[in-house]
Every structure is written in C-alpha cells, then in structure tokens.
Write a protein that holds these residues in place. Sequence first.
Motif, PDB file in Angstrom:
ATOM      1  N   VAL A  70       0.826  -1.205   0.000  1.00 41.26           N
ATOM      2  CA  VAL A  70       0.000   0.000   0.000  1.00 41.26           C
ATOM      3  C   VAL A  70       0.857   1.251   0.000  1.00 41.26           C
ATOM      4  N   TYR A  78       2.276   1.905  -3.399  1.00 40.30           N
ATOM      5  CA  TYR A  78       1.330   1.863  -4.513  1.00 40.30           C
ATOM      6  C   TYR A  78       1.446   3.140  -5.330  1.00 40.30           C
ATOM      7  N   THR A 135      -9.263   9.988  -2.041  1.00 43.30           N
ATOM      8  CA  THR A 135      -8.113   9.754  -2.914  1.00 43.30           C
ATOM      9  C   THR A 135      -6.803   9.561  -2.157  1.00 43.30           C
ATOM     10  N   ALA A 136      -6.804   9.716  -0.852  1.00 43.02           N
ATOM     11  CA  ALA A 136      -5.580   9.553  -0.069  1.00 43.02           C
ATOM     12  C   ALA A 136      -5.064   8.126  -0.199  1.00 43.02           C
ATOM     13  N   ASP A 137      -3.745   7.986  -0.341  1.00 44.66           N
ATOM     14  CA  ASP A 137      -3.100   6.675  -0.466  1.00 44.66           C
ATOM     15  C   ASP A 137      -3.699   5.857  -1.609  1.00 44.66           C
ATOM     16  N   HIS A 138      -4.132   6.544  -2.667  1.00 44.07           N
ATOM     17  CA  HIS A 138      -4.678   5.877  -3.853  1.00 44.07           C
ATOM     18  C   HIS A 138      -5.897   5.007  -3.527  1.00 44.07           C
ATOM     19  N   ALA A 139      -6.702   5.456  -2.552  1.00 36.19           N
ATOM     20  CA  ALA A 139      -7.857   4.658  -2.125  1.00 36.19           C
ATOM     21  C   ALA A 139      -8.845   4.403  -3.249  1.00 36.19           C
ATOM     22  N   ARG A 168      -9.412  -2.265  -2.195  1.00 34.06           N
ATOM     23  CA  ARG A 168      -8.878  -0.966  -1.812  1.00 34.06           C
ATOM     24  C   ARG A 168      -7.348  -0.995  -1.714  1.00 34.06           C
ATOM     25  N   ASP A 170      -5.508   1.277  -0.364  1.00 33.68           N
ATOM     26  CA  ASP A 170      -5.045   1.880   0.888  1.00 33.68           C
ATOM     27  C   ASP A 170      -5.098   0.917   2.052  1.00 33.68           C
ATOM     28  N   THR A 171      -5.944  -0.084   2.001  1.00 30.78           N
ATOM     29  CA  THR A 171      -6.047  -1.053   3.099  1.00 30.78           C
ATOM     30  C   THR A 171      -5.651  -2.464   2.685  1.00 30.78           C
TER      31      THR A 171
END
Length: 459
Positions: A35, A38, A208-212, A323, A325-326
């Motif tokens: 993540v 990413y 959009t944080a962390d390519h969510a 996801r 991000d997770t």
Amino acid sequence: FVPNAADWAATRDHWQDANMVTRKVAVVMTVLGAVLTYGCGTSETKDDGPGEEASVEKIFELETIPAIQLTPSGGWAALEAAYVAHGKNEYIESGFGFNADQLDSIGLRIREGVEGGEGREREKYSLKINFDYFDGKRYNKTDKLLLAVDRPDPSMMREALTARMYETMGVLAPRVDYATVSADGEELGLYVMKQVVDKRFLKDRFGTADHADDGNLYQCVPPGCLLEWAGEDKGSYLDTSCAEEGGCGLVLITNEDDPSQNDYSDLVQLLDVLGNIPDEQFAAALQVVFDVDSFLRYLAVAVALGDHESYFGAGQDFYLYHRPDTGLFTYIPWDHNRTYGAKKCETSTEKTGVRVDKPWCDMSPRPLVTRILGVDEFRDQYHTYLKKVRDDYLTEAVQGQWIDELVARFAELLQSDENRGFTMDEYWTSISAIPTEDNPSNLLEFVKNRHAYLLEALP
C-alpha cells in the motif's frame, strides 16, 4: 496491491503452519508495504462542469428535488421509436439541463430490456446518462447517473429508505434522490435518481488519499456471482461469451486495460481464502483480504429489509472493490427496489423474508455468507448489528417518520406525474400498514411484521 499467484500460494500455505500469529503479521506487513508503495493511480483533469465548487452533493443533497431537461439529438420521439421498434438503446448525444446548469453534450440512452430485437412501449422509461460519453464535461464530479422508474415499487421509496438505512449503519452504498425529467419540453415524470458505482463513486466514497480510489472494482453481472472457488484461471470467473458487452460473472470495470492489474489475481486470492482455507484458520485469513466488519453491517441491513436480489438472494446486485489503501476487498450493495417485502424468498419458512442464520433464498452455495456466519465471533457481531437495526431503526415510529419525510419531499410531484403507471390510491396504500394477501407487502406492514419476527428470532 495485486500479489501474483505464486506469492499467494505460498502465503496460503503459511496459514496452515503452527505459528499462526507470526504468519499473520508477516502477511499484514506485506499488504501494508504494498500500500505504501502503490503508485499505479492516474490523475484525472477532466472538467467537472458548471460552477466553481463542483461536488456530488450538488446533485444528491439539494433542498428541493431538481429538474432535469433533456434535448436528444434527433428528438425524444425518434429515440423512443427506435427503441420500441428496433430495440436500440445505445447512447445518443443530448443536451442536458440540471436546474439552471446547462451542458451541451452528454450521452443518453434508454435503459430497458430488449426481447426479440424489439423494445417494449411503456408510460416512461428508465434512462442512463453518461456525461463525458461524447468527450463532454463531467458534471459535479460525476460521470454517470441512473434515472430509474423502479416499476415494481409504487411507493417509489424502497431505494431511498434502504440507502438511508445503509448510511445509518455505516455501509458505503450509492446515493439516492429524486428528479423530475423532461425531454424536448415534454414532461416525462418523477424518477428515482441513483449514483452509479464506478470510478467517480470510489472517489466520492473512499477519497483519494493513499490511492484509495485506484483499486480494482468488480461488478457482478449475472449469472455466475456466487463467489465459489473455481481455480486460478481468470476465465473461470469472467464469461466473455455471454450477451453482455463486458462479459458476465465478476467483471472488472476499473483498470481493465492495465495488464499489471487486470489478471484477476487479487480476486482469485479472496476466493481462494473463501474456498480453501481450513475453518480453524479462516477468520484470521479472511480479515487480511476482506473488510469483514463492513460486510456484517451490510448483512444485518440486507437481512432485516429482505434484500432478496442481493448476493444471498438471487446472487447478484453487488460489487467487490479491492482498496489499495487497506489491501482489503469491500462489498458494495446495489439496486434495492425489491426490499421491504417487495420480493418473496421462496425457500424461507418465514413469510417476511430470509431467516436470521440461514439468509439465503435457494440451495446454491453462498460461501461468503456461510463461512462468515460459521465463525462464532463474526456471527455474534452480525447479531449485534441486526439487533441495532431492529431496535433503533426498523420500528413503526422511525420508519413512519422516514416515510413521512419522503411523502413531503415528492408526493405533490408524483400527483402531477401523468406517466407514473399506478394510481395515487395505490401509492398511498403501498406505504401504509394495511395487510396484503401476498407480496409485495405495504411498507409499514412489512416493518411491523419483520420487526416482530426479528424480536422472536433474536430475543
């Protein structure tokens, strides 16, 4: 994060080792590392349409119901005639108005079935709007809208009530509101307006944080969505020989042209866990690849409201989103116009819907439900959420208030809709507690009877 088959096979074997905790930490760290690194997302710069502060809320959370005006190229009458006579329901170019906002070019199509090469003449038709289909501007951070007739539901409330229940219980589901629609100045009537599950939905709901919003989104296109393990081959889950343009089964609708992400290895990983991990390791393994808590919240609402066209019902009307991000898959529900007693569960001995601990409507395998409810911890949490739905929201008082709010919002507009397809007496009856002989139940009738069943099933 999309591990290759060899990496996942090795990881799967690790779950069966004696040192379970160590292995679980190792897998979690692998997911987190992926993540953090990413970087496959692409920025989008397409114009969001009129206005300096575009937002989805400007479509779905207005104080009054918006008015949509359509001006199809060639005229509305020609569009309707082409569908009825020849079954044509492809996108055509159209002008679009939303209250005072105007767009010169959108894609518009009739979203109805075709039989024998012909359409079916109706009072009004469900419509789909694609704002940038002809290289136009997207509108308020939205690419597509569905304008639905929701023909089986004379209350026109089941979609909105179910969406509100999901939101109340913390389940990410499409937004729902209403709109009046006209074409070439002719009033088509009142529609249920639905947010489409696509890339823009992901941005709206996950951020959009962390390519969510950059992960793989799979749409269940029936048949073939029971989530059974069928091997590591992508073709075991995607049928490209069916009549649907993108295929049937679990169809990837984001990153579909990216060879680094479209090999279905992430989905295969999830289904491998569902189908092959032994019971004693299953709970820990599943939580590394799937958002279990979100699904339990969804399941509580869906069971309480009798959503018998979902995964545990007809095995359809859902999406799976992986996801970045997770590292977890999330279940996203879709299409709720047959909830609240609108569709009977044929295999259930309980007349109001599926039973609490056997929430499926045929004998086909449903591993996502059966295996999750086979874990005591998960089943207890599901019962806790179901009791919360029952006690706090699925009561005649609360649902009566929600229904009254919707009556105040659109009943007057419905009264003037000459194409609604039912009488106002049928509308008022459909939202009442008046007993019916068979399905569909009236809304408050269903609430009363389903609440009583859930009290008995979960003391």
